[in-house]
Design a protein around this motif. Structure first.
Motif, PDB file in Angstrom:
ATOM      1  N   ARG A 228       0.821  -1.225   0.000  1.00 50.50           N
ATOM      2  CA  ARG A 228       0.000   0.000   0.000  1.00 50.50           C
ATOM      3  C   ARG A 228       0.853   1.273   0.000  1.00 50.50           C
ATOM      4  O   ARG A 228       0.472   2.268  -0.602  1.00 50.50           O
ATOM      5  CB  ARG A 228      -0.908   0.020   1.228  1.00 50.50           C
ATOM      6  CG  ARG A 228      -1.862  -1.151   1.315  1.00 50.50           C
ATOM      7  CD  ARG A 228      -2.873  -0.954   2.435  1.00 50.50           C
ATOM      8  NE  ARG A 228      -2.255  -0.906   3.765  1.00 50.50           N
ATOM      9  CZ  ARG A 228      -2.387   0.129   4.600  1.00 50.50           C
ATOM     10  NH1 ARG A 228      -3.110   1.184   4.252  1.00 50.50           N
ATOM     11  NH2 ARG A 228      -1.811   0.082   5.794  1.00 50.50           N
ATOM     12  N   PHE A 229       1.985   1.236   0.675  1.00 50.07           N
ATOM     13  CA  PHE A 229       2.861   2.406   0.774  1.00 50.07           C
ATOM     14  C   PHE A 229       4.110   2.184  -0.060  1.00 50.07           C
ATOM     15  O   PHE A 229       4.616   1.060  -0.175  1.00 50.07           O
ATOM     16  CB  PHE A 229       3.282   2.641   2.223  1.00 50.07           C
ATOM     17  CG  PHE A 229       2.209   3.109   3.158  1.00 50.07           C
ATOM     18  CD1 PHE A 229       0.867   3.098   2.805  1.00 50.07           C
ATOM     19  CD2 PHE A 229       2.544   3.578   4.425  1.00 50.07           C
ATOM     20  CE1 PHE A 229      -0.125   3.533   3.673  1.00 50.07           C
ATOM     21  CE2 PHE A 229       1.567   4.007   5.308  1.00 50.07           C
ATOM     22  CZ  PHE A 229       0.239   3.979   4.936  1.00 50.07           C
ATOM     23  N   THR A 230       4.624   3.266  -0.627  1.00 49.00           N
ATOM     24  CA  THR A 230       5.866   3.219  -1.388  1.00 49.00           C
ATOM     25  C   THR A 230       6.750   4.390  -0.977  1.00 49.00           C
ATOM     26  O   THR A 230       6.319   5.545  -1.031  1.00 49.00           O
ATOM     27  CB  THR A 230       5.605   3.292  -2.900  1.00 49.00           C
ATOM     28  OG1 THR A 230       4.737   2.221  -3.299  1.00 49.00           O
ATOM     29  CG2 THR A 230       6.909   3.189  -3.680  1.00 49.00           C
ATOM     30  N   ILE A 231       7.968   4.078  -0.588  1.00 50.84           N
ATOM     31  CA  ILE A 231       8.926   5.120  -0.251  1.00 50.84           C
ATOM     32  C   ILE A 231       9.874   5.308  -1.426  1.00 50.84           C
ATOM     33  O   ILE A 231      10.246   4.337  -2.103  1.00 50.84           O
ATOM     34  CB  ILE A 231       9.701   4.783   1.046  1.00 50.84           C
ATOM     35  CG1 ILE A 231      10.518   5.980   1.510  1.00 50.84           C
ATOM     36  CG2 ILE A 231      10.550   3.528   0.878  1.00 50.84           C
ATOM     37  CD1 ILE A 231      11.112   5.825   2.911  1.00 50.84           C
ATOM     38  N   SER A 232      10.251   6.558  -1.673  1.00 50.58           N
ATOM     39  CA  SER A 232      11.193   6.856  -2.739  1.00 50.58           C
ATOM     40  C   SER A 232      11.977   8.100  -2.341  1.00 50.58           C
ATOM     41  O   SER A 232      11.599   8.810  -1.407  1.00 50.58           O
ATOM     42  CB  SER A 232      10.476   7.069  -4.072  1.00 50.58           C
ATOM     43  OG  SER A 232       9.575   8.165  -4.000  1.00 50.58           O
TER      44      SER A 232
END
Length: 121
Positions: free
Chosen positions: A67-71
């Protein structure tokens, strides 16, 4: 030393999306592990996501995987957290943090002022 400023929090309905941003000042941003932790009232602080300096190593809390994406954009000294399919249990103050120990998710050596995320049912 690094200073962190978060933005992008707000109120959203369950199933909705938000994108948090964290702008960092200071030197050598690309050498820092960056991440997000959250704290809800009456609950312990928990690491949500983290990313290594190169972006090759990632960490996610089990409950946010998928559900979450870090970049991160090292040219802009900025880290992002894209949050999709938000749930009421995601409601918390979200803090951007950094550590320069190469440990992921690692300790919170530096953190920002936090941004509130509220998810209504």
């Amino acid at each position: 030393q690094v200073q962190l400023v978060e933005s992008g929090g707000g109120l959203v309905q369950a199933g909705g999306s938000l994108r948090l941003s964290c702008a960092a000042s200071g030197r050598s941003f690309s050498t820092y592990v960056m991440g997000w932790f959250r704290q809800a009232p009456g609950k312990a602080r928990e690491s949500v996501a983290a990313i290594s300096g190169s972006g090759r190593r990632l960490y996610y809390l089990d409950s946010v995987k998928g559900r979450f994406t870090i970049s991160r954009d090292n040219a802009k000294n900025t880290v992002y957290l894209q949050m999709n399919n938000l749930k009421p249990e995601d409601t918390a103050v979200y803090y951007c943090y950094a550590n320069n120990r190469g440990v992921i998710p690692g300790p919170y050596d530096y953190w920002g002022q936090g941004t509130q995320v509220t998810v209504s049912a």
